[in-house]
Design a protein around this motif. Structure first.
Motif, mmCIF file in Angstrom:
data_model
loop_
_atom_site.group_PDB
_atom_site.id
_atom_site.type_symbol
_atom_site.label_atom_id
_atom_site.label_comp_id
_atom_site.label_asym_id
_atom_site.label_seq_id
_atom_site.Cartn_x
_atom_site.Cartn_y
_atom_site.Cartn_z
ATOM 1 N N ALA A 170 -5.321 -1.194 0.835
ATOM 2 C CA ALA A 170 -5.913 0.179 1.482
ATOM 3 C C ALA A 170 -4.749 1.389 0.758
ATOM 4 O O ALA A 170 -5.372 2.342 0.329
ATOM 5 N N CYS A 171 -3.649 1.138 1.057
ATOM 6 C CA CYS A 171 -2.604 2.382 0.513
ATOM 7 C C CYS A 171 -2.670 2.453 -0.863
ATOM 8 O O CYS A 171 -2.582 3.443 -1.275
ATOM 9 N N LEU A 172 -2.729 1.388 -1.754
ATOM 10 C CA LEU A 172 -2.609 1.450 -3.087
ATOM 11 C C LEU A 172 -4.091 1.882 -3.867
ATOM 12 O O LEU A 172 -4.014 2.129 -5.049
ATOM 13 N N GLN A 173 -4.929 2.210 -3.128
ATOM 14 C CA GLN A 173 -6.305 2.390 -3.504
ATOM 15 C C GLN A 173 -6.325 3.609 -4.404
ATOM 16 O O GLN A 173 -6.925 3.436 -5.547
ATOM 17 N N PRO A 174 -5.753 4.683 -4.240
ATOM 18 C CA PRO A 174 -5.699 5.889 -5.283
ATOM 19 C C PRO A 174 -5.297 5.276 -6.793
ATOM 20 O O PRO A 174 -5.421 6.074 -7.851
ATOM 21 N N ASN A 175 -4.465 4.330 -6.927
ATOM 22 C CA ASN A 175 -3.861 3.906 -8.112
ATOM 23 C C ASN A 175 -4.834 2.938 -8.959
ATOM 24 O O ASN A 175 -4.936 3.075 -10.284
ATOM 25 N N ARG A 176 -5.920 2.606 -8.256
ATOM 26 C CA ARG A 176 -7.175 2.003 -8.855
ATOM 27 C C ARG A 176 -8.169 2.612 -9.394
ATOM 28 O O ARG A 176 -8.878 3.371 -8.556
ATOM 29 N N ARG A 177 -8.282 3.192 -10.547
ATOM 30 C CA ARG A 177 -9.139 4.282 -11.023
ATOM 31 C C ARG A 177 -9.515 4.253 -12.439
ATOM 32 O O ARG A 177 -8.534 3.781 -13.114
ATOM 33 N N VAL A 178 -10.322 5.153 -12.961
ATOM 34 C CA VAL A 178 -10.676 5.227 -14.334
ATOM 35 C C VAL A 178 -10.720 6.882 -14.442
ATOM 36 O O VAL A 178 -11.171 7.584 -13.785
ATOM 37 N N THR A 197 5.998 -2.504 0.256
ATOM 38 C CA THR A 197 5.909 -3.763 -0.152
ATOM 39 C C THR A 197 5.782 -4.849 1.205
ATOM 40 O O THR A 197 5.465 -5.822 1.161
ATOM 41 N N SER A 198 6.251 -4.040 2.177
ATOM 42 C CA SER A 198 6.207 -5.033 3.420
ATOM 43 C C SER A 198 4.979 -4.761 4.370
ATOM 44 O O SER A 198 4.969 -5.235 5.595
ATOM 45 N N LEU A 199 4.183 -3.848 4.102
ATOM 46 C CA LEU A 199 2.933 -3.611 4.645
ATOM 47 C C LEU A 199 2.077 -4.993 4.727
ATOM 48 O O LEU A 199 2.249 -5.802 3.794
ATOM 49 N N PRO A 200 1.298 -5.225 5.893
ATOM 50 C CA PRO A 200 0.258 -6.399 5.724
ATOM 51 C C PRO A 200 -0.584 -6.301 4.430
ATOM 52 O O PRO A 200 -1.146 -4.995 4.050
ATOM 53 N N ARG A 201 -1.151 -7.269 4.185
ATOM 54 C CA ARG A 201 -1.933 -7.212 2.814
ATOM 55 C C ARG A 201 -3.067 -6.305 2.722
ATOM 56 O O ARG A 201 -3.362 -5.609 1.789
ATOM 57 N N ASN A 202 -3.809 -6.245 3.864
ATOM 58 C CA ASN A 202 -5.093 -5.266 3.932
ATOM 59 C C ASN A 202 -4.683 -3.961 3.821
ATOM 60 O O ASN A 202 -4.920 -2.946 3.070
ATOM 61 N N GLU A 203 -3.586 -3.668 4.446
ATOM 62 C CA GLU A 203 -2.948 -2.221 4.673
ATOM 63 C C GLU A 203 -2.283 -1.980 3.332
ATOM 64 O O GLU A 203 -2.489 -0.578 2.718
ATOM 65 N N GLU A 204 -1.713 -2.791 2.531
ATOM 66 C CA GLU A 204 -1.219 -2.574 1.448
ATOM 67 C C GLU A 204 -2.337 -2.299 0.235
ATOM 68 O O GLU A 204 -2.168 -1.140 -0.293
#
Length: 283
Positions: A262-270, A253-260
């Motif tokens: 990008a890191c969370l991208q795999p969770n956004r899925r169908v 949660t301490s990552l800069p917003r854009n990096e966070e």
């Protein structure tokens, strides 16, 4: 006088039933956000729901009348009424070994998955769309996977490749998403048998639970409707939105917003799960 009172009471009952419809139902028998009643606020079946058979669920398909569905599933379990409404709701249980005891289920029996099932009718009262919602476990897939005589295959599509960021409608779909879904539809047409297709939307952790649940459901429903338009049978498909549940990756949660993001991208899925006899070639 008693006769007049009787008819007045009947008219009031019909009016209340007509007002019991909870979702914003369109003329074509669809809704952007199905609204389910509280799971155990049933009107019938002693607040317990019923256990549908595979054969009964296999018979459910668009174009059925209310009489047809009454014969297959029985009367709706909740208070929306029978005649002047555009949606019927059911509470269904499925024997699934390994599931713990649901503390809200008065049966006190373990090994049961509980799901709500909604049928939505068009303006002419023909069934057009069907929706599932897990009750217990809250992250259950509804209906549960069928017996091992059919093979379950899964296709995970990145939401960022399907939709513009934070969008969910048909006009928000991206070319790469169209191409993947077109190939999926062609694969399904070659299956020998398809028992169920579950379309499950997920988001990342950013945003409220309510917002993410609604966004993930809208995306899943958009995918479902697109596949219907591509010839995939609507009766075997269900759409669910599980929001931020079941993350694939965990990010600081301490990552800069854009990096966070990008890191969370795999969770956004169908995720599309298929129970059937055939093979998916799309990846």
């Amino acid at each position: 006088m008693k006769t007049n009172l009787k008819w007045a009471a009947l008219a009031a009952t019909v009016l209340l039933a007509a007002c019991a419809t909870k979702s914003n139902v369109k003329a074509d028998g669809t809704t952007d956000e199905p609204v389910f009643p509280k799971p155990y606020s049933l009107t019938f079946n002693n607040d317990r729901g019923t256990f549908p058979t595979d054969d009964e669920l296999d018979k459910m398909r668009p174009g059925l009348t209310k009489d047809d569905i009454y014969k297959i599933l029985g009367r709706p379990h909740y208070d929306e009424g029978m005649f002047n409404v555009r949606e019927w709701d059911y509470l269904f249980h499925f024997y699934t070994p390994g599931v713990p005891l649901d503390p809200d289920n008065t049966s006190g029996v373990e090994g049961i998955t509980t799901c709500q099932y909604k049928v939505i009718y068009d303006k002419d009262k023909f069934a057009r769309s069907f929706y599932w919602k897990p009750v217990f476990p809250e992250d259950a897939v509804c209906p549960p996977r069928g017996p091992e005589k059919v093979k379950t295959q899964s296709l995970s599509l990145g939401a960022d490749a399907l939709f513009a960021f934070d969008k969910s409608g048909p006009s928000d779909m991206l070319p790469a998403g169209y191409a993947k879904l077109d190939r999926f539809a062609e694969d399904i047409k070659r299956f020998e048998r398809v028992s169920a297709i579950r379309i499950i939307g997920y988001t990342d952790r950013k945003g409220s639970d309510a917002y993410n649940d609604a966004l993930s459901l809208r995306r899943a429903e958009t995918v479902r409707q697109y596949l219907v338009n591509r010839g995939v049978p609507a009766a075997v498909m269900s759409a669910q939105g599980l929001g931020k549940r079941n993350p694939v990756v965990e990010c600081s949660t301490s990552l800069p917003r854009n990096e966070e993001i990008a890191c969370l991208q795999p969770n956004r899925r169908v995720v599309i799960e298929v129970d059937g006899l055939g093979k998916l070639t799309v990846e």
